[in-house]
Design an enzyme around this catalytic site. Structure first.
Site, PDB file in Angstrom:
ATOM      1  N   THR A   1       0.904  -1.214   0.165  1.00 40.18           N
ATOM      2  CA  THR A   1       0.054   0.167   0.103  1.00 40.18           C
ATOM      3  C   THR A   1       0.962   1.109   0.133  1.00 40.18           C
ATOM      4  O   THR A   1       0.685   2.056  -0.743  1.00 40.18           O
ATOM      5  CB  THR A   1      -0.998   0.148   1.048  1.00 40.18           C
TER       6      THR A   1
ATOM      7  N   SER B   1       5.127  -6.744  -1.451  1.00 37.01           N
ATOM      8  CA  SER B   1       4.453  -6.893  -0.142  1.00 37.01           C
ATOM      9  C   SER B   1       4.951  -8.331   0.627  1.00 37.01           C
ATOM     10  O   SER B   1       4.863  -9.208   0.088  1.00 37.01           O
ATOM     11  CB  SER B   1       2.975  -6.994   0.113  1.00 37.01           C
ATOM     12  N   GLY B   2       5.336  -8.057   1.798  1.00 35.67           N
ATOM     13  CA  GLY B   2       6.101  -9.331   2.509  1.00 35.67           C
ATOM     14  C   GLY B   2       5.104 -10.341   3.008  1.00 35.67           C
ATOM     15  O   GLY B   2       5.227 -11.572   2.674  1.00 35.67           O
TER      16      GLY B   2
ATOM     17  N   THR C   1      13.102   5.216  11.074  1.00 40.64           N
ATOM     18  CA  THR C   1      14.114   4.142  11.575  1.00 40.64           C
ATOM     19  C   THR C   1      13.609   2.462  10.845  1.00 40.64           C
ATOM     20  O   THR C   1      12.585   2.388  11.115  1.00 40.64           O
ATOM     21  CB  THR C   1      14.216   3.950  12.996  1.00 40.64           C
TER      22      THR C   1
ATOM     23  N   CYS D   1     -13.064  -7.365  -0.110  1.00 38.98           N
ATOM     24  CA  CYS D   1     -12.309  -6.369  -0.182  1.00 38.98           C
ATOM     25  C   CYS D   1     -12.922  -5.064   0.012  1.00 38.98           C
ATOM     26  O   CYS D   1     -12.324  -4.307   0.694  1.00 38.98           O
ATOM     27  CB  CYS D   1     -11.717  -6.236  -1.468  1.00 38.98           C
TER      28      CYS D   1
END
Ligand SMILES: *Cc1c(COP(=O)(O)O)cnc(C)c1O
Length: 405
Positions: A76, A203-204, A243, A329
């Site tokens: 996103t 995206s992980g 960070t 969705c």
């Protein structure tokens, strides 16, 4: 049978973290906890080394250079940064972007925001296959076009857009090509150079990495520039301050490493499971329609509609399997899926559809259970459906009339 219920079949929504990913992450919460941007001592250096190794692993799976990878919180954010960042930076010179109606909401909403800011947007439709028409894309690109954004793999129907052809076209016209590859990375081979991709969102949690981490590939030659959205310490080459979350970066890197090794065999296994699932459904039910191109699709996705079934009841009947319905969705909305509607699927059939996602932990026994479960549910709903009754009577009457003549 020993199956654990409910069975998870929603791998396009998210995937479990691979235990090997969790294992790789753990030391970076407690032992190696330094700030990866602390240059003055060993705590920082150790964390930085881990982050840079992860960056190499992410770059490797898409054929990029480590310097071209920006860590983000997910696809996103990557999509927001790619579209808004590029459009705003080049706005004075070029102010038109091209995208597709079946894109993820974060792309479509970014485009709407840009329109508010005076950027013009062309939204291409798709063919019944779910794929774009390359001639239409070529015609949509003009002298003012700065960016073309076309997703690699659709999250509802799993179809793969012709990335290499789109990339070649964009490069020949001097336009940047961004692709939302949240559903593609780790599922299919990708090469940003062979495909002429200039920006790519990753995206992980869509491929067994942790949630809350992703990446944006940003090409350095020819250089793509963008206006940062997150300002501050100037991390990630000034493109994304803040960070870095060392454990999440390490997890994303490990997810890439595993996927790169296991992808070929896993893709074949999933293709076999999907064929078994589809054969099981069409072998036992009439009026099952596959939504979108079946062949140009990642192996872990099946999206099917069931005729003569009330869509609202369908999901309620899916007690033992976790799948997505044709209205998913857009939370709590009663609209049918805009993706299925864009293919030309009528509203009734769009409602009565299921997205079934298969993944790394899906077994043959689970697929067989899902087939039985869906066949039972659809048959039961049809027995109760006035539409199905009318349909069958229609057939019977016609046969009788014909025979009587
Ligand atoms: C999941 C998904 C996203 C959003 O990714 P997050 O990492 O959850 O923010 C964007 N695009 C597509 C195609 C997706 O499937």
């Amino acid at each position: 049978m020993g199956l654990k219920l409910p069975i998870y079949l929603d791998y396009q929504a998210t995937t479990p973290c691979d235990p090997r990913v969790v294992e790789a992450m753990l030391p970076f919460f407690t032992e190696t906890f330094g700030n990866p941007h602390s240059r003055q001592h060993a705590f920082g250096w150790a964390a930085e080394e881990a982050v840079e190794q992860a960056r190499e692993q992410v770059a490797a799976i898409i054929g990029a250079e480590p310097k071209e990878i920006i860590f983000t919180s997910g696809a996103t954010e990557s999509n927001n940064l790619a579209l808004q960042g590029v459009a705003r930076l080049y706005k004075a010179k070029k102010n038109h972007i091209v995208t597709v109606v079946t894109e993820h909401k974060c792309v479509l909403d970014s485009c709407r925001q840009l329109e508010e800011e005076g950027i013009s947007v062309t939204r291409l439709g798709v063919k019944p296959s779910g794929l774009i028409d390359l001639d239409e894309l070529a015609a949509a690109i003009g002298p003012q076009t700065v960016l073309v954004s076309v997703m690699a793999v659709n999250n509802e129907i799993g179809v793969i857009q012709p990335l290499a052809e789109i990339g070649a076209l964009c490069r020949s016209r001097g336009v940047f090509f961004h692709t939302d590859a949240a559903q593609a990375v780790g599922k299919m081979a990708l090469d940003v150079n062979a495909m002429n991709i200039d920006l790519m969102s990753i995206s992980g949690h869509k491929f067994y990495g942790p949630k809350g981490i992703g990446a944006l590939f940003l090409r350095r030659r020819p250089r793509v520039r963008l206006q940062a959205m997150m300002l501050g310490g100037g991390q990630e080459r000034g493109h994304r301050s803040g960070t870095l979350a060392t454990p999440l970066c390490v997890g994303l890197g490990e997810a890439c490493r595993i996927a790169a090794v296991e992808m070929p065999a896993e893709a074949l296994r999933l293709a076999g499971l999907r064929a078994r699932l589809l054969d099981g459904l069409v072998g036992r039910l009439k009026h099952v329609e596959v939504n979108g191109d079946l062949d140009r699709r990642i192996p872990g996705n099946l999206n099917v509609s069931f005729g003569y079934v009330e869509g609202e009841r369908l999901l309620a009947e899916m007690k033992d399997i976790a799948v997505a319905a044709g209205s998913a969705c857009s939370s709590a909305s009663t609209e049918p899926s805009y993706v299925l509607r864009a293919l030309g699927v009528d509203a009734e059939l769009a409602f009565a559809s299921l997205r079934i996602g298969l993944g790394r932990t899906t077994s043959v026994a689970e697929v067989d259970y899902a087939i039985d479960h869906i066949v039972d549910a659809v048959s039961r709903l049809r027995e109760r459906s006035p539409l199905w009754g009318m349909f069958r009577e229609g057939i019977d009457t016609r046969v009788k009339t014909w025979a009587g003549n």
